[in-house]
Each structure stands twice: as structure tokens, then as C-alpha cells.
Motif scaffolding. Sequence first.
Motif, mmCIF file in Angstrom:
data_model
loop_
_atom_site.group_PDB
_atom_site.id
_atom_site.type_symbol
_atom_site.label_atom_id
_atom_site.label_comp_id
_atom_site.label_asym_id
_atom_site.label_seq_id
_atom_site.Cartn_x
_atom_site.Cartn_y
_atom_site.Cartn_z
ATOM 1 N N GLU A 1 40.657 -24.376 -13.964
ATOM 2 C CA GLU A 1 39.810 -24.591 -14.975
ATOM 3 C C GLU A 1 38.869 -23.394 -15.237
ATOM 4 O O GLU A 1 38.610 -23.474 -16.565
ATOM 5 C CB GLU A 1 38.743 -25.727 -14.421
ATOM 6 C CG GLU A 1 37.777 -26.438 -15.437
ATOM 7 C CD GLU A 1 36.925 -27.697 -14.913
ATOM 8 O OE1 GLU A 1 36.122 -27.721 -15.557
ATOM 9 O OE2 GLU A 1 37.295 -28.177 -13.915
ATOM 10 N N LEU A 2 38.579 -22.652 -14.397
ATOM 11 C CA LEU A 2 37.731 -21.465 -14.574
ATOM 12 C C LEU A 2 38.680 -20.473 -15.513
ATOM 13 O O LEU A 2 37.989 -19.795 -16.298
ATOM 14 C CB LEU A 2 37.550 -20.646 -13.487
ATOM 15 C CG LEU A 2 37.056 -19.454 -13.235
ATOM 16 C CD1 LEU A 2 35.543 -19.568 -13.778
ATOM 17 C CD2 LEU A 2 36.493 -18.937 -11.920
ATOM 18 N N LYS A 3 39.800 -20.327 -15.405
ATOM 19 C CA LYS A 3 40.819 -19.564 -15.996
ATOM 20 C C LYS A 3 40.638 -20.242 -17.854
ATOM 21 O O LYS A 3 40.541 -19.339 -18.600
ATOM 22 C CB LYS A 3 42.278 -19.738 -15.679
ATOM 23 C CG LYS A 3 42.366 -18.831 -14.316
ATOM 24 C CD LYS A 3 41.845 -17.402 -14.552
ATOM 25 C CE LYS A 3 42.297 -16.622 -13.193
ATOM 26 N NZ LYS A 3 41.603 -15.317 -13.197
ATOM 27 N N ASP B 1 29.015 -22.992 -12.155
ATOM 28 C CA ASP B 1 29.305 -24.285 -11.142
ATOM 29 C C ASP B 1 30.741 -24.451 -10.590
ATOM 30 O O ASP B 1 30.773 -24.374 -9.478
ATOM 31 C CB ASP B 1 29.271 -25.620 -12.232
ATOM 32 C CG ASP B 1 27.818 -26.007 -12.535
ATOM 33 O OD1 ASP B 1 26.796 -25.446 -12.043
ATOM 34 O OD2 ASP B 1 27.511 -26.832 -13.494
ATOM 35 N N LEU B 2 31.635 -23.892 -11.357
ATOM 36 C CA LEU B 2 33.115 -23.692 -10.863
ATOM 37 C C LEU B 2 33.172 -22.764 -9.653
ATOM 38 O O LEU B 2 33.816 -23.015 -8.656
ATOM 39 C CB LEU B 2 33.756 -23.579 -12.079
ATOM 40 C CG LEU B 2 34.378 -24.416 -12.788
ATOM 41 C CD1 LEU B 2 35.146 -23.988 -14.359
ATOM 42 C CD2 LEU B 2 34.984 -25.660 -12.197
ATOM 43 N N ILE B 3 32.320 -21.544 -9.801
ATOM 44 C CA ILE B 3 32.620 -20.812 -8.662
ATOM 45 C C ILE B 3 31.921 -21.310 -7.360
ATOM 46 O O ILE B 3 32.236 -21.031 -6.160
ATOM 47 C CB ILE B 3 32.008 -19.220 -9.233
ATOM 48 C CG1 ILE B 3 33.048 -18.722 -10.217
ATOM 49 C CG2 ILE B 3 31.733 -18.358 -7.814
ATOM 50 C CD1 ILE B 3 32.460 -17.305 -10.901
ATOM 51 N N PHE B 4 30.805 -22.031 -7.540
ATOM 52 C CA PHE B 4 30.029 -22.563 -6.645
ATOM 53 C C PHE B 4 30.769 -23.426 -5.754
ATOM 54 O O PHE B 4 30.939 -23.495 -4.594
ATOM 55 C CB PHE B 4 28.644 -22.920 -7.278
ATOM 56 C CG PHE B 4 27.895 -23.636 -5.916
ATOM 57 C CD1 PHE B 4 27.318 -23.027 -5.030
ATOM 58 C CD2 PHE B 4 27.754 -25.108 -5.875
ATOM 59 C CE1 PHE B 4 26.302 -23.512 -4.024
ATOM 60 C CE2 PHE B 4 27.271 -25.701 -4.715
ATOM 61 C CZ PHE B 4 26.451 -25.036 -3.886
ATOM 62 N N ASP C 1 38.724 -19.531 -23.216
ATOM 63 C CA ASP C 1 38.077 -19.942 -24.320
ATOM 64 C C ASP C 1 36.798 -19.190 -24.626
ATOM 65 O O ASP C 1 36.680 -18.758 -25.740
ATOM 66 C CB ASP C 1 37.350 -21.409 -24.055
ATOM 67 C CG ASP C 1 38.365 -22.481 -23.928
ATOM 68 O OD1 ASP C 1 39.427 -22.415 -24.482
ATOM 69 O OD2 ASP C 1 38.049 -23.714 -23.373
ATOM 70 N N PHE C 2 36.265 -18.532 -23.811
ATOM 71 C CA PHE C 2 35.170 -17.441 -23.875
ATOM 72 C C PHE C 2 35.693 -16.162 -24.579
ATOM 73 O O PHE C 2 35.140 -15.811 -25.624
ATOM 74 C CB PHE C 2 34.539 -17.246 -22.553
ATOM 75 C CG PHE C 2 33.496 -16.164 -22.632
ATOM 76 C CD1 PHE C 2 32.145 -16.333 -23.183
ATOM 77 C CD2 PHE C 2 33.671 -14.939 -21.839
ATOM 78 C CE1 PHE C 2 31.223 -15.324 -23.278
ATOM 79 C CE2 PHE C 2 32.739 -13.896 -21.782
ATOM 80 C CZ PHE C 2 31.477 -14.158 -22.674
#
Length: 172
Positions: free
Chosen positions: A121-123, A82-85, A128-129
Motif C-alpha cells: 500500500e505504501l508503494k 500512518d502506514l509507516i507507523f 500515485d504521488f
Amino acid sequence: MNKTNKILWFVIALLVILNLATIGTIFYHNRQSKDDNQAIVLDENRPNPLTGRFFRQELGFNDAQIEVFREANRHFQYVANDLIFEMDSLKSEMFEELNGTHPDSTRLHDLSAHLGRHHAELKNVTNDFYLKIKSVCDSSQCERLQGAFLPLFLSSALFRDTQIISLLINGI
């Protein structure tokens, strides 16, 4: 019906059942290996994307560790996609605005700020991953995990933003 027709109908029924079983097996195995086929490509020149298969073979993950990876990966894939899109959409909007007849610098600044928030947010999701996976690794697995994720933390001069993290989606 004579005996020959009964035999032919039996053979046809057997072949239909065999075909359905084969098709069902293919669907079952494709569904089971879905998590193993989803990959996080950190560097397109890297030979091993970060799949369940990679973690099992290269890091020696056991079944419990693979289950933690799959759970973390499902969440990561969902949010990161979602973030990348959204980031790609924002970049397109920025490019259109830049190339318009009268570019609005305020709109461009807003788009840039929005893109920056998504990037942060992606970072955070990636961090977290990584931490969830690291939490189930032993010391030797942690070393190999560091090597696998290293491209995310190298200078952007070495890796373009679009190559740092993208998701390989195999039509799943």
C-alpha cells in the motif's frame, strides 16, 4: 497623569504592539512554509530532500505546479505517515514474538503478511504521488524528477528498507 507618564505609556503600548506583530509574523511565516518544510527523504545521504523548495528550485516548478505538489504531498504525507507507523508497530510486534519464550509461528506469518500488505500500500501511495507530480512536469522536469525518485526503485541491496522511504517530520 503628567506628560512624561503619558509618553511612557504610549511607548510601552507601541512596544507591545510591535512585539505582537513580530510574533504574529513568525507564526504566519511558519504556517505558510509548512508544506515547503515537510520532506520526503529517499536516501539519508542525499543532500536535497523532496520539499516544495526542492521542486521550485531544482525542477523550476511554477506556482501552479507547486500547488499540485502541495495537494499531492498533503495526502501522501498523511497516508504514508500512518502506514509507516503501522509498519514499525508490526515490526516491533514481530520482534517481540520472535524473542518470546514460545514464539507462535502462525502469529509471525500473520504479522508478516500484514506488514507486506502495508508495504504494498505504501508503494502504491508513493506511485500515485509520483504520477501526480509527473503529470504537471514538462520533459526536462520529468528527467530531473526521475533522478530525484530513483532511490525508491533501486535494488534493496543498495538501500535498506528503512532508508528507502521515511518522512522527515520537523515537529510540524
